[in-house]
Design a protein around this motif. Structure first.
Motif, PDB file in Angstrom:
ATOM      1  N   SER A 333      39.101  43.328  35.588  1.00  0.00           N
ATOM      2  CA  SER A 333      39.199  42.036  36.281  1.00  0.00           C
ATOM      3  C   SER A 333      40.278  42.079  37.348  1.00  0.00           C
ATOM      4  CB  SER A 333      39.515  40.919  35.278  1.00  0.00           C
ATOM      5  OG  SER A 333      38.590  40.921  34.214  1.00  0.00           O
ATOM      6  N   VAL A 334      40.197  41.101  38.233  1.00  0.00           N
ATOM      7  CA  VAL A 334      41.194  40.935  39.283  1.00  0.00           C
ATOM      8  C   VAL A 334      41.597  39.463  39.305  1.00  0.00           C
ATOM      9  CG1 VAL A 334      39.454  40.474  41.059  1.00  0.00           C
ATOM     10  CG2 VAL A 334      41.688  41.358  41.734  1.00  0.00           C
ATOM     11  N   PRO A 335      42.886  39.136  39.526  1.00  0.00           N
ATOM     12  CA  PRO A 335      43.295  37.729  39.570  1.00  0.00           C
ATOM     13  C   PRO A 335      42.546  36.961  40.654  1.00  0.00           C
ATOM     14  CG  PRO A 335      45.206  39.164  39.415  1.00  0.00           C
ATOM     15  CD  PRO A 335      44.023  40.050  39.660  1.00  0.00           C
ATOM     16  N   GLY A 339      41.628  31.857  37.847  1.00  0.00           N
ATOM     17  CA  GLY A 339      42.010  32.637  36.684  1.00  0.00           C
ATOM     18  C   GLY A 339      41.812  34.117  36.940  1.00  0.00           C
ATOM     19  N   GLN A 340      40.679  34.663  36.431  1.00  0.00           N
ATOM     20  CA  GLN A 340      40.365  36.068  36.641  1.00  0.00           C
ATOM     21  C   GLN A 340      38.891  36.221  36.962  1.00  0.00           C
ATOM     22  OE1 GLN A 340      41.705  38.182  33.125  1.00  0.00           O
ATOM     23  NE2 GLN A 340      43.566  38.838  34.181  1.00  0.00           N
ATOM     24  N   GLN A 380      46.314  48.100  42.073  1.00  0.00           N
ATOM     25  CA  GLN A 380      46.891  46.800  41.748  1.00  0.00           C
ATOM     26  C   GLN A 380      46.287  45.728  42.639  1.00  0.00           C
ATOM     27  OE1 GLN A 380      51.099  47.325  42.267  1.00  0.00           O
ATOM     28  NE2 GLN A 380      51.347  48.445  40.367  1.00  0.00           N
ATOM     29  N   PRO A 381      46.037  44.518  42.110  1.00  0.00           N
ATOM     30  CA  PRO A 381      46.338  44.051  40.753  1.00  0.00           C
ATOM     31  C   PRO A 381      45.146  44.144  39.801  1.00  0.00           C
ATOM     32  CG  PRO A 381      45.808  42.187  42.135  1.00  0.00           C
ATOM     33  CD  PRO A 381      45.625  43.417  42.994  1.00  0.00           C
ATOM     34  N   THR A 385      40.849  44.448  31.247  1.00  0.00           N
ATOM     35  CA  THR A 385      41.120  43.245  30.445  1.00  0.00           C
ATOM     36  C   THR A 385      40.320  43.207  29.158  1.00  0.00           C
ATOM     37  OG1 THR A 385      39.443  42.058  31.751  1.00  0.00           O
ATOM     38  CG2 THR A 385      41.746  41.858  32.448  1.00  0.00           C
TER      39      THR A 385
END
Length: 652
Positions: A333-335, A339-340, A380-381, A385
């Motif tokens: 996942s990525v922010p 949320g995500q 990153q990021p 998850t």
């Protein structure tokens, strides 16, 4: 794999020789270097070169211009200006060197670590840099001088510390731009330590901005040192420095203006020389990198795969004790603002020792991101998850940076889809190959050189000695791919991840590379994961294949079963688009629409908006990956309705 004992004849030309030769093309830079070396030599040899004691007075010859006995004249006390200039250079140049050494020693490591590691390291370093940049430097310097008296060394070191934030900010920005280069990722995948990557690959690439910044700061430091001497905070009379020579001359500028010329001209020429030399060094060291970048863009193009799209939960299959790699329910996942956002979700696959497995799908389906997750190289990021990645029973997602370094290269290796970009343009092929061998196979330099030549022979490179001496931009696409394969095999890995290994190659070279991979796999017994969008490559080398769409595995089966009877409409559509499977005279079918972006996936089947057999229940709930036959699974509610001919040539 056996290494031949052919003597290594590729001793690379010393770096300093190449630098001096390239500096010839910058005459102003060469002239500036000569002047600075002359001043430094004069300072070192002042005891031998100075015609007089710098403090000896001769009141009968005060304020004389240039004469036969005093080549540069004398000051108000009859002291010889040439002698004072030579001895004063010791003080002024030493102070300048102390400031420059400090700004490099403090600023460069901070900038490298902040730019390369990012995260909390970058935030802490950024806060410190902002605070120091807000401090008025000259005021702080005067306070330090007042506290420590006339200790010029302390003052110049303090100046270096005050100048370090500017250097750190420049280095950080350059490092951020470099850390995403494929050759940096390739170095990490080879198992090289963070310190080794920073010192041997990142630092040479950002050396240009460092040199320019340091040269400009050297000019500023010399001005500050001169200013301190002018104000009486440096060397105290009668000891000379360039600063107090200017101060002495300023008192008699109306009646003896020549007295200001020797010291003033020397300071001005020195500052100008620092700038010119910095530009020349930057241009000399950056030439190969720019040439490599041009060739790399020409050979590899912009074939970067877009980010993949989110996915949903799938059923967990039992662990296979024979599997070398087992990926179970992997979610990446990525922010996002809400949320995500999942990039891949619930991906499950396995690879047995010695097996070749394909991962196929359109660009943007998450294939390369899955490969990066297996290697622990998610940018990153982006982060894992959910799920597990088990390599030989060890969960990679729970390993720290040092454990991942030991795993990469020696256990899991990568072949990039952009072979030229995965090689450092600053170093020769031999240098890069030998550093990977030294990391994984301790031995003498001669043994390592022999092993490097043998590896290049193993990948069918003619004239390996010449290739060892070549820079990446001097290689063709096929040669660069072979070098990348040799580097991947240097650590004798058990699993090789080949990400689009033939994308930028013509058909003939592609066939040679695939044949080479098959031969090397038979010789080494390693497992291979082929990531590709080309069904021809999958059919040629793979035993089983996984089809990915919008971040999910939508079908898995032996390759022959997939070709004979696909059980997901996306697989059938991809196969139907192959030119070799179309009837003569017919237009090729097409899959209408495009892969959805992360965060905009349908609630049910991710393929339903493009699927010609989709029904209402396909969009209602997530669809699990269910077994349709032994070893064959599909994420489709109606696998028996799948037919390659459900797509037409005019599908949109």
């Amino acid at each position: 794999m056996t290494y031949s004992l052919t003597p290594d004849t590729n001793s690379a030309r010393p770096q300093r020789v190449r630098f001096l030769r390239s500096l010839r093309r910058h005459p102003l830079g060469a002239l500036a270097l000569g002047l600075l070396l002359l001043l430094a030599a004069g300072a070192i040899l002042a005891d031998l070169l100075a015609p007089y004691d710098p403090t000896a007075t001769d009141l009968g010859n005060s304020l004389s211009g240039p004469t036969g006995s005093h080549l540069l004249g004398t000051d108000a006390l009859g002291r010889d200006l040439l002698s004072r200039l030579l001895f004063g250079a010791r003080v002024s140049l030493t102070g300048t060197a102390q400031a420059v050494a400090t700004v490099i020693a403090v600023g460069v490591p901070i900038g490298l670590l902040a730019g390369y590691l990012g995260g909390w390291v970058d935030r802490v370093a950024g806060g410190i840099i902002d605070v120091l940049l807000a401090v008025p430097g000259i005021v702080m310097l005067l306070v330090i001088v007042a506290i420590f008296g006339n200790n010029e060394s302390v003052a110049m070191i303090a100046l270096g510390v005050l100048g370090a934030p500017g250097m750190a900010r420049v280095v950080r920005g350059s490092t951020i731009a470099v850390r995403n280069e494929l050759y940096i990722k390739a170095a990490r995948v080879s198992g090289l330590t963070t310190r080794h990557v920073l010192v041997n690959h990142v630092l040479p690439r950002v050396s240009g901005p460092i040199v320019v910044r340091a040269s400009l700061f050297a000019g500023v430091a010399l001005l500050v040192e001169t200013g301190l001497g002018f104000l009486g905070f440096g060397a105290q009379p009668p000891d000379p420095s360039w600063g107090n020579m200017v101060a002495d001359a300023s008192q008699f500028v109306a009646i003896a203006p020549w007295m200001l010329v020797p010291s003033g001209a020397t300071i001005a020429l020195s500052i100008l020389s620092f700038g010119l030399l910095g530009d020349a060094i930057r241009d000399s060291t950056a030439g190969r990198a720019r040439g490599a970048d041009r060739v790399r863009r020409k050979v590899a193009g912009d074939a970067k795969e877009p980010a993949a799209t989110p996915a949903q939960p799938a059923t967990e299959t039992p662990d296979d004790s024979d599997a070398l790699l087992r990926v179970r329910g992997l979610t990446v996942s990525v922010p996002a603002a809400t949320g995500q956002a999942d990039i891949i979700s619930d991906v499950t696959l396995e690879i047995r020792a010695g097996e070749t497995v394909g991962l196929v799908g359109e660009s943007g389906c998450g294939k390369s991101m899955t490969g990066r997750a297996i290697l622990g190289l998610l940018p990153q990021p982006v982060a894992v998850t959910g799920g597990r990645i088990l390599f030989d029973g060890q969960d990679i997602t729970k390993l720290g940076p040092r454990q991942l370094q030991r795993l990469r290269g020696a256990q899991i290796a990568l072949i990039s889809q952009e072979p030229v970009a995965s090689l450092d343009p600053v170093f020769t092929v031999g240098h890069q190959l030998k550093e990977v061998l030294l990391r994984h196979q301790p031995g003498s330099r001669r043994e390592i050189a022999r092993a490097a030549v043998a590896l290049l022979r193993d990948v069918n490179l003619r004239e390996p000695e010449r290739v060892m001496r070549s820079y990446p931009h001097q290689l063709s696409g096929g040669m660069a791919q072979r070098v990348a394969i040799a580097m991947a095999l240097a650590g004798r890995p058990r699993l090789l991840v080949a990400d689009e290994p033939t994308t930028a190659l013509d058909v003939t070279v592609q066939a040679e590379i695939l044949g080479l991979l098959r031969r090397l796999q038979r010789q080494t017994g390693m497992a291979v994961l082929i990531i590709s969008h080309d069904w021809g490559v999958i059919a040629d080398v793979c035993e089983r294949a996984y089809v990915m769409y919008a971040g999910q595995v939508v079908e898995q089966a032996p390759v022959l079963d997939l070709f004979d009877g696909p059980r997901h409409p996306y697989s059938a559509g991809l196969l139907g688009c192959m030119p070799g499977r179309a009837a003569r005279g017919d237009l090729l079918p097409a899959i209408g629409g495009r892969v959805p972006q992360p965060g905009s996936w349908p609630t049910g089947c991710h393929f339903s908006p493009r699927c010609p057999i989709a029904r209402d229940d396909c969009t209602r709930d997530p669809v699990a990956l269910n077994e349709t036959a032994a070893g064959h699974a599909s994420r489709c509610l109606y696998p028996l309705l799948v037919d390659e001919k459900v797509f037409s040539h005019d599908a949109r």
